[in-house]
Design an enzyme around this catalytic site. Structure first.
Site, mmCIF file in Angstrom:
data_model
loop_
_atom_site.group_PDB
_atom_site.id
_atom_site.type_symbol
_atom_site.label_atom_id
_atom_site.label_comp_id
_atom_site.label_asym_id
_atom_site.label_seq_id
_atom_site.Cartn_x
_atom_site.Cartn_y
_atom_site.Cartn_z
ATOM 1 N N ASP A 33 -14.371 2.096 8.886
ATOM 2 C CA ASP A 33 -14.578 1.756 7.646
ATOM 3 C C ASP A 33 -14.538 0.162 7.912
ATOM 4 O O ASP A 33 -14.191 -0.453 6.812
ATOM 5 C CB ASP A 33 -13.643 1.870 6.678
ATOM 6 C CG ASP A 33 -14.102 1.837 5.211
ATOM 7 O OD1 ASP A 33 -15.118 2.193 4.984
ATOM 8 O OD2 ASP A 33 -13.229 1.403 4.568
ATOM 9 N N ASP A 55 -6.292 5.226 1.750
ATOM 10 C CA ASP A 55 -5.591 4.566 2.845
ATOM 11 C C ASP A 55 -4.442 5.122 3.165
ATOM 12 O O ASP A 55 -3.699 5.719 2.534
ATOM 13 C CB ASP A 55 -5.159 3.157 2.347
ATOM 14 C CG ASP A 55 -6.224 2.053 2.433
ATOM 15 O OD1 ASP A 55 -7.336 2.294 2.879
ATOM 16 O OD2 ASP A 55 -6.062 0.997 1.859
ATOM 17 N N LYS A 107 0.943 -1.177 0.003
ATOM 18 C CA LYS A 107 0.127 -0.006 0.028
ATOM 19 C C LYS A 107 0.906 1.194 -0.055
ATOM 20 O O LYS A 107 1.626 1.527 0.970
ATOM 21 C CB LYS A 107 -1.147 0.050 1.162
ATOM 22 C CG LYS A 107 -2.012 -1.072 1.219
ATOM 23 C CD LYS A 107 -3.100 -0.910 2.248
ATOM 24 C CE LYS A 107 -4.233 -1.598 2.323
ATOM 25 N NZ LYS A 107 -5.271 -1.484 3.003
ATOM 26 N N PHE A 166 2.190 -8.931 4.540
ATOM 27 C CA PHE A 166 2.371 -10.274 4.031
ATOM 28 C C PHE A 166 0.940 -10.807 3.854
ATOM 29 O O PHE A 166 0.098 -10.955 4.548
ATOM 30 C CB PHE A 166 2.802 -11.218 5.689
ATOM 31 C CG PHE A 166 3.019 -12.653 5.415
ATOM 32 C CD1 PHE A 166 4.106 -13.206 4.453
ATOM 33 C CD2 PHE A 166 2.185 -13.400 6.329
ATOM 34 C CE1 PHE A 166 3.857 -14.532 4.207
ATOM 35 C CE2 PHE A 166 2.574 -15.002 6.066
ATOM 36 C CZ PHE A 166 3.318 -15.199 5.087
#
Length: 468
Positions: free
Chosen positions: A349, A200, A181, A281
């Site tokens: 969320d 994010d 990310k 991971f």
């Protein structure tokens, strides 16, 4: 002549009467049909999604036809909680020095061993996961495995196959997969608006990983900060679909990827070709993650409230289901753990949750996808805690661990772990003091909710449950 006029007049009167009767009956038929449709629509069965029938879409419950005009019960509850915080016992404001034992043990686990076993990935893949956690309470190899995750060679880069935002799926050496990310915001950026707004936050994923260990909720996948060389580690190893979304802008390499919200007009660019992000991971296939709709899911619509926002007895309805009955499983208690975790992190969320269905009995709710956390340190979204204050139950193990971090200990401990990660990864501090202080403040609110529940239910055993 007069006779013809009388006959014509009588015929006209008769015609008017016939038309009036027809109009009357037509109107009655239309109104009856309309009424029937309304009655039928009210009695239609609600759509269900598997076994999770307690969703925010239950628009028929209590005939709530115009929820936009209803006052959310959370507003009333928030006032009660604030009053409870003001009258909290002094013990919750005093630092519990026992937290240092937990912190020192975790820091010891993060030490990197000099010699790495060739089969080290067998540990998080096969030895660690069980029904209750992804990482065991004692994990002496943790620091070494995290370091291998930071340093492992990338052999393939692709668009992630899921989600609405830009993410990369990286294949690493030794047949390991990891989700990347990217960084979109600076550490001190504040996300305004609804709690689920914005992209994010990559540093939130790492903070969530360390917070889960502090709270003994080791259900977050291994997560580290990693800086990728967008040329050597991504572009040169990219699939055609990902490669097509990459370009140069001066000395910087940019990409926009393939996803629901991905667009050429909204790329992410590395600084001098290097992009910081969170590397998560990818869990082994045999765990078979099953996604479930969260009973306390939001509607994500400005003028529409969810059932749990307007029904004070909502939790009773949830517990009527065998799926969420505390007598049948720990799932509801796990969701309350999750609500506490999310409230501390400011993550509003959590619309779904995952379970590992690998022939595990009573599997725990996993804490996956924490990127919408650390949005605004100045706001406490109390409705994230709805499962706790509506159900008024909590795992004893969770309550005992929360009490260890009273008096500002939580921010100290998490700050130490985050500083360790930032130093190892050679990046700026991961969490601002404002976010750390916000967690201490929110922990007081959690204490207040539990204290309120204890007063309400009178007996400790009705609130603090030892179900694991």
């Amino acid at each position: 002549m007069i006779g013809r006029r009388c006959a014509f007049f009588a015929l006209s009167i008769l015609l008017i009467l016939v038309l009036s009767v027809n109009v009357y009956f037509i109107r009655m038929i239309v109104e009856t049909s309309s009424t029937s449709r309304r009655i039928y629509s009210r009695n239609l069965p609600e759509p269900k999604s598997g076994q999770d029938s307690f969703t925010s879409s239950r628009s028929n419950e209590k005939d709530l036809q115009d929820r936009s005009q209803l006052r959310s019960i959370t507003k009333d509850i928030s006032e009660k909680i604030k009053e409870e915080v003001r009258t909290l016992p002094s013990k919750y404001f005093k630092q519990n020095t026992s937290y240092t034992l937990v912190l020192e043990r975790l820091l010891a686990e993060l030490r990197i061993m000099p010699n790495v076993r060739e089969d080290i990935w067998n540990i998080p893949n096969n030895n660690w996961p069980d029904a209750h956690q992804l990482i065991p309470p004692a994990a002496p190899e943790l620091g070494t495995i995290l370091e291998v995750l930071r340093r492992s060679k990338v052999v393939r880069a692709d668009n992630a196959p899921l989600g609405t935002q830009l993410k990369l799926m990286l294949n690493l050496e030794n047949d390991i997969k990891a989700l990347f990310k990217p960084q979109w915001y600076s550490r001190d950026a504040i996300i305004h608006g609804p709690v689920y707004h914005g992209k994010d936050r990559h540093n939130a994923e790492v903070a969530a990983f360390y917070l889960s260990s502090l709270l003994a909720l080791r259900r977050v996948p291994l997560t580290v900060i990693r800086k990728l060389d967008l040329v050597e580690e991504v572009r040169d190893l990219a699939t055609p679909a990902l490669y097509a979304t990459m370009y140069q802008e001066g000395n910087d390499t940019c990409l926009y990827g393939v996803c629901h919200y991905c667009s050429l007009t909204d790329p992410v660019c590395g600084s001098g070709g290097v992009l910081e992000g969170a590397l998560i991971f990818w869990l082994p296939r045999y765990l078979r993650l099953i996604k479930h709709r969260h009973p306390w899911q939001r509607t994500y619509k400005k003028n529409k409230l969810a059932a749990w926002e307007v029904d004070e007895a909502y939790c009773d309805k949830v517990m009527d289901s065998k799926t969420y009955s505390p007598q049948s499983s720990s799932r509801l208690l796990d969701l309350i753990d999750t609500a506490i975790f999310d409230f501390l992190m400011d993550n509003g969320d959590r619309h779904h949750y995952e379970l590992a269905q690998n022939n595990f009995h009573n599997p725990a709710v996993l804490l996956i996808d924490n990127g919408k956390s650390l949005g605004n340190p100045d706001v406490d979204h109390l409705d994230i805690l709805a499962p706790l204050y509506q159900c008024c139950i909590i795992h004893k193990t969770t309550w005992d661990r929360l009490r260890l971090f009273s008096g500002g200990s939580l921010s100290i401990a998490l700050g130490r772990l985050a500083a360790h990660e930032a130093e190892i990864a050679d990046v700026l501090p991961l969490i601002t003091e404002a976010h750390l202080s916000a967690m201490d403040r929110r922990l007081l609110i959690i204490y207040a909710v539990v204290e309120s529940c204890l007063k309400k239910k009178k007996y400790v055993s009705n609130v603090i449950l030892d179900h694991r």
